[in-house]
Design a protein around this motif. Structure first.
Motif, PDB file in Angstrom:
ATOM      1  N   LEU A 295       0.830  -1.210   0.000  1.00  0.00           N
ATOM      2  CA  LEU A 295       0.000   0.000   0.000  1.00  0.00           C
ATOM      3  C   LEU A 295       0.863   1.258   0.000  1.00  0.00           C
ATOM      4  O   LEU A 295       0.543   2.240  -0.686  1.00  0.00           O
ATOM      5  CB  LEU A 295      -0.919   0.004   1.222  1.00  0.00           C
ATOM      6  N   LEU A 296       1.957   1.238   0.754  1.00  0.00           N
ATOM      7  CA  LEU A 296       2.825   2.411   0.801  1.00  0.00           C
ATOM      8  C   LEU A 296       3.469   2.672  -0.556  1.00  0.00           C
ATOM      9  O   LEU A 296       3.571   3.823  -0.993  1.00  0.00           O
ATOM     10  CB  LEU A 296       3.889   2.233   1.883  1.00  0.00           C
ATOM     11  N   ASP A 301       3.703   5.515  -5.836  1.00  0.00           N
ATOM     12  CA  ASP A 301       3.601   5.432  -7.294  1.00  0.00           C
ATOM     13  C   ASP A 301       2.461   6.291  -7.841  1.00  0.00           C
ATOM     14  O   ASP A 301       2.526   6.758  -8.990  1.00  0.00           O
ATOM     15  CB  ASP A 301       3.414   3.969  -7.723  1.00  0.00           C
ATOM     16  N   ARG A 302       1.425   6.487  -7.039  1.00  0.00           N
ATOM     17  CA  ARG A 302       0.293   7.326  -7.470  1.00  0.00           C
ATOM     18  C   ARG A 302       0.544   8.806  -7.200  1.00  0.00           C
ATOM     19  O   ARG A 302      -0.311   9.644  -7.498  1.00  0.00           O
ATOM     20  CB  ARG A 302      -0.983   6.871  -6.757  1.00  0.00           C
ATOM     21  N   GLY A 303       1.686   9.131  -6.611  1.00  0.00           N
ATOM     22  CA  GLY A 303       2.024  10.520  -6.342  1.00  0.00           C
ATOM     23  C   GLY A 303       1.333  11.102  -5.128  1.00  0.00           C
ATOM     24  O   GLY A 303       1.340  12.327  -4.929  1.00  0.00           O
ATOM     25  N   LEU A 304       0.732  10.247  -4.282  1.00  0.00           N
ATOM     26  CA  LEU A 304       0.055  10.734  -3.080  1.00  0.00           C
ATOM     27  C   LEU A 304       1.033  11.037  -1.957  1.00  0.00           C
ATOM     28  O   LEU A 304       0.700  11.763  -1.015  1.00  0.00           O
ATOM     29  CB  LEU A 304      -0.991   9.720  -2.607  1.00  0.00           C
ATOM     30  N   ILE A 305       2.231  10.439  -2.025  1.00  0.00           N
ATOM     31  CA  ILE A 305       3.286  10.756  -1.068  1.00  0.00           C
ATOM     32  C   ILE A 305       4.600  10.898  -1.841  1.00  0.00           C
ATOM     33  O   ILE A 305       4.780  10.297  -2.906  1.00  0.00           O
ATOM     34  CB  ILE A 305       3.448   9.684   0.036  1.00  0.00           C
ATOM     35  N   SER A 306       5.501  11.689  -1.293  1.00  0.00           N
ATOM     36  CA  SER A 306       6.814  11.888  -1.904  1.00  0.00           C
ATOM     37  C   SER A 306       7.757  10.771  -1.464  1.00  0.00           C
ATOM     38  O   SER A 306       7.452  10.035  -0.515  1.00  0.00           O
ATOM     39  CB  SER A 306       7.377  13.243  -1.469  1.00  0.00           C
ATOM     40  N   PRO A 307       8.898  10.605  -2.135  1.00  0.00           N
ATOM     41  CA  PRO A 307       9.886   9.606  -1.689  1.00  0.00           C
ATOM     42  C   PRO A 307      10.288   9.807  -0.229  1.00  0.00           C
ATOM     43  O   PRO A 307      10.493   8.834   0.499  1.00  0.00           O
ATOM     44  CB  PRO A 307      11.061   9.836  -2.648  1.00  0.00           C
ATOM     45  N   LYS A 308      10.404  11.070   0.197  1.00  0.00           N
ATOM     46  CA  LYS A 308      10.762  11.342   1.591  1.00  0.00           C
ATOM     47  C   LYS A 308       9.654  10.863   2.534  1.00  0.00           C
ATOM     48  O   LYS A 308       9.921  10.243   3.575  1.00  0.00           O
ATOM     49  CB  LYS A 308      11.007  12.840   1.787  1.00  0.00           C
ATOM     50  N   GLN A 309       8.403  11.149   2.180  1.00  0.00           N
ATOM     51  CA  GLN A 309       7.289  10.696   3.013  1.00  0.00           C
ATOM     52  C   GLN A 309       7.187   9.172   3.024  1.00  0.00           C
ATOM     53  O   GLN A 309       6.831   8.575   4.039  1.00  0.00           O
ATOM     54  CB  GLN A 309       5.978  11.310   2.497  1.00  0.00           C
ATOM     55  N   PHE A 310       7.513   8.543   1.891  1.00  0.00           N
ATOM     56  CA  PHE A 310       7.533   7.086   1.831  1.00  0.00           C
ATOM     57  C   PHE A 310       8.531   6.522   2.843  1.00  0.00           C
ATOM     58  O   PHE A 310       8.241   5.570   3.570  1.00  0.00           O
ATOM     59  CB  PHE A 310       7.890   6.626   0.414  1.00  0.00           C
ATOM     60  N   THR A 311       9.712   7.127   2.892  1.00  0.00           N
ATOM     61  CA  THR A 311      10.737   6.690   3.848  1.00  0.00           C
ATOM     62  C   THR A 311      10.255   6.879   5.277  1.00  0.00           C
ATOM     63  O   THR A 311      10.468   6.021   6.148  1.00  0.00           O
ATOM     64  CB  THR A 311      12.049   7.464   3.619  1.00  0.00           C
ATOM     65  N   GLU A 312       9.586   7.999   5.548  1.00  0.00           N
ATOM     66  CA  GLU A 312       9.060   8.260   6.891  1.00  0.00           C
ATOM     67  C   GLU A 312       8.014   7.222   7.283  1.00  0.00           C
ATOM     68  O   GLU A 312       8.002   6.721   8.419  1.00  0.00           O
ATOM     69  CB  GLU A 312       8.447   9.663   6.949  1.00  0.00           C
ATOM     70  N   LEU A 313       7.132   6.874   6.334  1.00  0.00           N
ATOM     71  CA  LEU A 313       6.093   5.893   6.634  1.00  0.00           C
ATOM     72  C   LEU A 313       6.669   4.490   6.826  1.00  0.00           C
ATOM     73  O   LEU A 313       6.163   3.705   7.625  1.00  0.00           O
ATOM     74  CB  LEU A 313       5.043   5.898   5.513  1.00  0.00           C
ATOM     75  N   GLU A 314       7.718   4.168   6.093  1.00  0.00           N
ATOM     76  CA  GLU A 314       8.391   2.884   6.302  1.00  0.00           C
ATOM     77  C   GLU A 314       8.936   2.807   7.723  1.00  0.00           C
ATOM     78  O   GLU A 314       8.860   1.756   8.378  1.00  0.00           O
ATOM     79  CB  GLU A 314       9.522   2.707   5.285  1.00  0.00           C
ATOM     80  N   ALA A 315       9.483   3.919   8.212  1.00  0.00           N
ATOM     81  CA  ALA A 315       9.978   3.959   9.588  1.00  0.00           C
ATOM     82  C   ALA A 315       8.822   3.817  10.581  1.00  0.00           C
ATOM     83  O   ALA A 315       8.949   3.133  11.612  1.00  0.00           O
ATOM     84  CB  ALA A 315      10.743   5.256   9.832  1.00  0.00           C
ATOM     85  N   MET A 316       7.678   4.450  10.276  1.00  0.00           N
ATOM     86  CA  MET A 316       6.501   4.326  11.141  1.00  0.00           C
ATOM     87  C   MET A 316       6.002   2.877  11.170  1.00  0.00           C
ATOM     88  O   MET A 316       5.592   2.364  12.210  1.00  0.00           O
ATOM     89  CB  MET A 316       5.371   5.233  10.640  1.00  0.00           C
ATOM     90  N   ALA A 349      -2.335  14.918   4.948  1.00  0.00           N
ATOM     91  CA  ALA A 349      -1.798  15.279   3.633  1.00  0.00           C
ATOM     92  C   ALA A 349      -2.283  14.318   2.550  1.00  0.00           C
ATOM     93  O   ALA A 349      -2.648  14.736   1.445  1.00  0.00           O
ATOM     94  CB  ALA A 349      -0.263  15.274   3.691  1.00  0.00           C
ATOM     95  N   ILE A 350      -2.310  13.024   2.856  1.00  0.00           N
ATOM     96  CA  ILE A 350      -2.763  12.026   1.882  1.00  0.00           C
ATOM     97  C   ILE A 350      -4.257  12.178   1.616  1.00  0.00           C
ATOM     98  O   ILE A 350      -4.725  12.048   0.481  1.00  0.00           O
ATOM     99  CB  ILE A 350      -2.429  10.611   2.377  1.00  0.00           C
ATOM    100  N   GLU A 351      -5.018  12.450   2.680  1.00  0.00           N
ATOM    101  CA  GLU A 351      -6.467  12.653   2.519  1.00  0.00           C
ATOM    102  C   GLU A 351      -6.751  13.826   1.576  1.00  0.00           C
ATOM    103  O   GLU A 351      -7.660  13.770   0.744  1.00  0.00           O
ATOM    104  CB  GLU A 351      -7.127  12.877   3.870  1.00  0.00           C
ATOM    105  N   ARG A 352      -5.974  14.892   1.713  1.00  0.00           N
ATOM    106  CA  ARG A 352      -6.200  16.072   0.850  1.00  0.00           C
ATOM    107  C   ARG A 352      -5.902  15.741  -0.601  1.00  0.00           C
ATOM    108  O   ARG A 352      -6.620  16.202  -1.502  1.00  0.00           O
ATOM    109  CB  ARG A 352      -5.302  17.229   1.309  1.00  0.00           C
TER     110      ARG A 352
END
Length: 357
Positions: A295-296, A301-316, A349-352
């Motif tokens: 899902l992340l 890939d859909r542009g809903l999160i940036s590569p940096k946000q992807f890394t942050e969510l992986e840490a979460m 941010a993703i919801e928006r």
């Protein structure tokens, strides 16, 4: 058992007993006694005169080496030793001991045809006993599956999972089952420790059990998006580490008290909101939500999160797994509170960007 042996030891050779019979009626896989003369020869000739009606010794033998990685310092020399591991039922082992002592170690001459017939009859009883025990196990599994009878302990839950998943060709070890004891405590507390409560989730399991054990996958599916369940499961995890402090689970018990509990409650609340948002924006078929890692990547890939946000969510995600499946342990409250802030921000941010799919 075979799966445990093959994953723990280096198997060089294995044999099934009995194997196909040769012309004289002796099982070709059966080892010959190393007694070419005397009483052993008499026993062999007497055995040839009696043709067995039953299959004789039944077992699985493995010739193995112990991997060096499993040996302690100074024991490396044992890695070259060839060891035989024999797997048989207790009933078959008892019959084999009696048969060996009478046939190959006779104290007073060769056994009579009647004695060989009695040994054969006992072998038949042992085989029938093994079949009866297997049927009893299958009947118990069927009873648990069909009825609302609660599992009495985590051993019954583990055996139920082994049986159901073996039908899919999956052999489970204790490691790939995971913390079944914690899962059972959670289910028992929720009054859901029944086959009917667990079965709906089994078809949704990924079969990468080495990386994600069965108990962890089931817990993730059961808890997803439900704050009360998360906190009940965390309570079961805490109780398993401190049995003397076991008490009835309440949401309030995780929201009050020490700073650690308050921070944990804040993180769990933020994570549940994030999971529920994912269900709204994710693309998936039917009721099978893809794994969180998938899902992340989908969000990225859909542009809903940036590569940096992807890394942050992986840490979460790693922090969430650490808390839920390994216990909160020494996780600093500040880390949990900071993570909750990050999660809330990312969720908004993703919801928006995404909105309902």
């Amino acid at each position: 058992m075979e799966q445990v042996i093959r994953t723990t030891l280096d198997v060089q050779k294995d044999k099934h007993f009995p194997s196909k019979s040769d012309a004289d009626g002796r099982k070709t896989g059966e080892s010959e006694p190393d007694v070419p003369s005397g009483d052993g020869a008499q026993a062999a000739s007497g055995a040839a005169a009696h043709r067995q009606r039953f299959s004789g010794y039944g077992a699985r033998h493995f010739r193995v080496n112990i991997p060096e990685s499993r040996l302690s310092a100074g024991q490396e020399r044992y890695a070259s030793a060839l060891i035989e591991v024999q797997v048989a039922s207790v009933l078959m082992h008892a019959w084999s001991e009696v048969e060996h002592d009478l046939v190959y170690k006779p104290l007073e001459g060769e056994l009579s045809a009647s004695e060989y017939a009695l040994l054969d009859q006992l072998n038949g009883l042992v085989l029938a006993g093994e079949i009866a025990l297997e049927q009893l196990q299958q009947a118990g599994d069927a009873r648990l599956t069909a009825a609302e009878t609660p599992f009495r302990n985590h051993y019954e839950l583990a055996e139920f999972l082994r049986t159901r998943l073996s039908a899919l060709g999956v052999d489970l070890t204790d490691a790939t089952l995971g913390r079944i004891d914690v899962l059972f405590d959670y289910l028992a507390e929720q009054r859901s420790a029944t086959a009917s409560s667990v079965t709906p989730y089994l078809h949704r399991l990924e079969q990468d059990f080495e990386r994600r054990p069965v108990a962890a996958q089931l817990a993730d599916l059961m808890l997803s998006g439900n704050e009360a369940r998360y906190k009940a499961f965390l309570s079961a995890m805490a109780a398993s580490r401190n049995p003397t402090n076991r008490k009835r689970t309440t949401i309030a018990s995780l929201e009050t008290g020490s700073p650690g509990k308050l921070a944990l409650g804040e993180f769990v609340t933020a994570w549940v909101l994030f999971e529920n948002m994912l269900k709204d924006v994710a693309v998936f078929e039917e009721d099978r939500l893809p794994p969180l890692s998938t899902l992340l990547r989908q969000l990225r890939d859909r542009g809903l999160i940036s590569p940096k946000q992807f890394t942050e969510l992986e840490a979460m995600r790693e922090l969430r797994n650490r808390v839920v499946h390994r216990g909160v342990g020494e996780v600093p409250p500040e880390l949990l509170r900071d993570a909750a802030v990050v999660l809330r921000g990312l969720t908004k941010a993703i919801e928006r960007k995404g909105g309902p799919s």
